[in-house]
Design a protein around this motif. Structure first.
Motif, short mmCIF file in Angstrom:
data_model
loop_
_atom_site.label_atom_id
_atom_site.label_comp_id
_atom_site.label_asym_id
_atom_site.label_seq_id
_atom_site.Cartn_x
_atom_site.Cartn_y
_atom_site.Cartn_z
N THR A 5 -28.46 13.54 -24.71
CA THR A 5 -28.82 12.45 -25.62
C THR A 5 -29.46 13.03 -26.86
N HIS A 6 -29.44 12.25 -27.92
CA HIS A 6 -30.06 12.62 -29.18
C HIS A 6 -30.69 11.35 -29.74
N VAL A 7 -31.99 11.35 -29.94
CA VAL A 7 -32.70 10.16 -30.41
C VAL A 7 -33.17 10.39 -31.84
N LEU A 8 -32.79 9.47 -32.73
CA LEU A 8 -33.17 9.56 -34.14
C LEU A 8 -33.94 8.32 -34.55
N TYR A 62 -39.68 -3.30 -29.08
CA TYR A 62 -38.89 -2.74 -27.98
C TYR A 62 -39.68 -1.60 -27.34
N PRO A 63 -40.48 -1.87 -26.32
CA PRO A 63 -41.26 -0.80 -25.69
C PRO A 63 -40.40 0.19 -24.93
N GLU A 64 -39.21 -0.25 -24.51
CA GLU A 64 -38.26 0.66 -23.90
C GLU A 64 -36.85 0.16 -24.20
N VAL A 65 -35.93 1.11 -24.21
CA VAL A 65 -34.52 0.79 -24.39
C VAL A 65 -33.78 1.35 -23.18
N VAL A 66 -32.98 0.51 -22.54
CA VAL A 66 -32.21 0.93 -21.37
C VAL A 66 -30.73 0.84 -21.73
N VAL A 67 -30.02 1.94 -21.52
CA VAL A 67 -28.58 1.98 -21.78
C VAL A 67 -27.89 2.33 -20.47
N ALA A 68 -27.04 1.41 -20.01
CA ALA A 68 -26.25 1.66 -18.79
C ALA A 68 -24.89 2.21 -19.22
N PHE A 69 -24.41 3.19 -18.49
CA PHE A 69 -23.08 3.76 -18.77
C PHE A 69 -22.43 4.16 -17.45
N THR A 70 -21.12 4.22 -17.45
CA THR A 70 -20.37 4.49 -16.24
C THR A 70 -19.66 5.83 -16.31
N VAL A 71 -19.81 6.63 -15.28
CA VAL A 71 -19.11 7.90 -15.15
C VAL A 71 -17.90 7.66 -14.27
N THR A 72 -16.71 7.79 -14.85
CA THR A 72 -15.47 7.64 -14.08
C THR A 72 -14.75 8.97 -13.90
N ASP A 73 -15.04 9.92 -14.77
CA ASP A 73 -14.43 11.24 -14.66
C ASP A 73 -15.53 12.29 -14.63
N PRO A 74 -15.83 12.84 -13.46
CA PRO A 74 -16.92 13.80 -13.34
C PRO A 74 -16.75 15.06 -14.20
N ALA A 75 -15.54 15.35 -14.66
CA ALA A 75 -15.30 16.54 -15.47
C ALA A 75 -15.73 16.35 -16.92
N GLU A 76 -15.94 15.11 -17.35
CA GLU A 76 -16.29 14.84 -18.74
C GLU A 76 -17.78 15.01 -18.99
N HIS A 77 -18.09 15.36 -20.23
CA HIS A 77 -19.47 15.38 -20.70
C HIS A 77 -19.80 13.98 -21.22
N HIS A 78 -20.99 13.48 -20.94
CA HIS A 78 -21.41 12.15 -21.38
C HIS A 78 -22.61 12.30 -22.33
N PRO A 86 -37.77 -0.10 -36.29
CA PRO A 86 -38.80 -0.96 -35.68
C PRO A 86 -38.27 -2.22 -34.99
N TYR A 87 -37.22 -2.83 -35.50
CA TYR A 87 -36.73 -4.08 -34.91
C TYR A 87 -35.25 -4.05 -34.58
N ALA A 88 -34.69 -2.86 -34.38
CA ALA A 88 -33.28 -2.75 -34.02
C ALA A 88 -33.03 -1.38 -33.40
N TYR A 89 -31.97 -1.29 -32.64
CA TYR A 89 -31.50 0.00 -32.14
C TYR A 89 -30.00 -0.08 -31.96
N SER A 90 -29.36 1.08 -31.96
CA SER A 90 -27.92 1.13 -31.68
C SER A 90 -27.64 2.39 -30.89
N THR A 91 -26.54 2.33 -30.17
CA THR A 91 -26.09 3.46 -29.36
C THR A 91 -24.57 3.45 -29.36
N TYR A 92 -24.00 4.56 -28.96
CA TYR A 92 -22.55 4.67 -28.90
C TYR A 92 -22.21 5.83 -27.97
#
Length: 95
Positions: A5-8, A62-78, A86-92
């Motif tokens: 992960t990389h948090v900016l 937002y005291p915490e941000v939770v991102v759920a993601f699914t691993v379907t191919d164990p060979a891939e990097h996630h 302050p009042y928004a976040y995004s992820t991809y």
């Protein structure tokens, strides 16, 4: 199988250094730590299926941000980046 992960901070344009982060799978904590000086964590191993990465942002709205993601191919990097302000976040799905 690997995870990173990389948090900016979009408000300051700087990495979010020292943020607590944990990786969860099936109700268990697989890994936990703090982002480095560049706002990164690398080398963690997620579980097969649905995982949750929890960012303890400590923000007033937002005291915490939770991102759920699914691993379907164990060979891939996630890679799950997080951009914070302050009042928004995004992820991809990163590379």
């Amino acid at each position: 199988m690997s995870f990173s992960t990389h948090v900016l901070d979009a408000a300051t344009g700087r990495p979010a250094a020292g943020m607590r982060v944990r990786l969860e799978h099936d109700g268990r904590t697989l890994a936990e730590g703090r982002t480095d000086a560049d706002g990164r964590i690398t080398g963690w191993e997620p579980g097969n299926g649905t995982n949750r990465v929890v960012f303890d942002t400590g923000g007033p709205f937002y005291p915490e941000v939770v991102v759920a993601f699914t691993v379907t191919d164990p060979a891939e990097h996630h890679h799950v980046p997080l951009l914070l302000s302050p009042y928004a976040y995004s992820t991809y799905r990163g590379s």
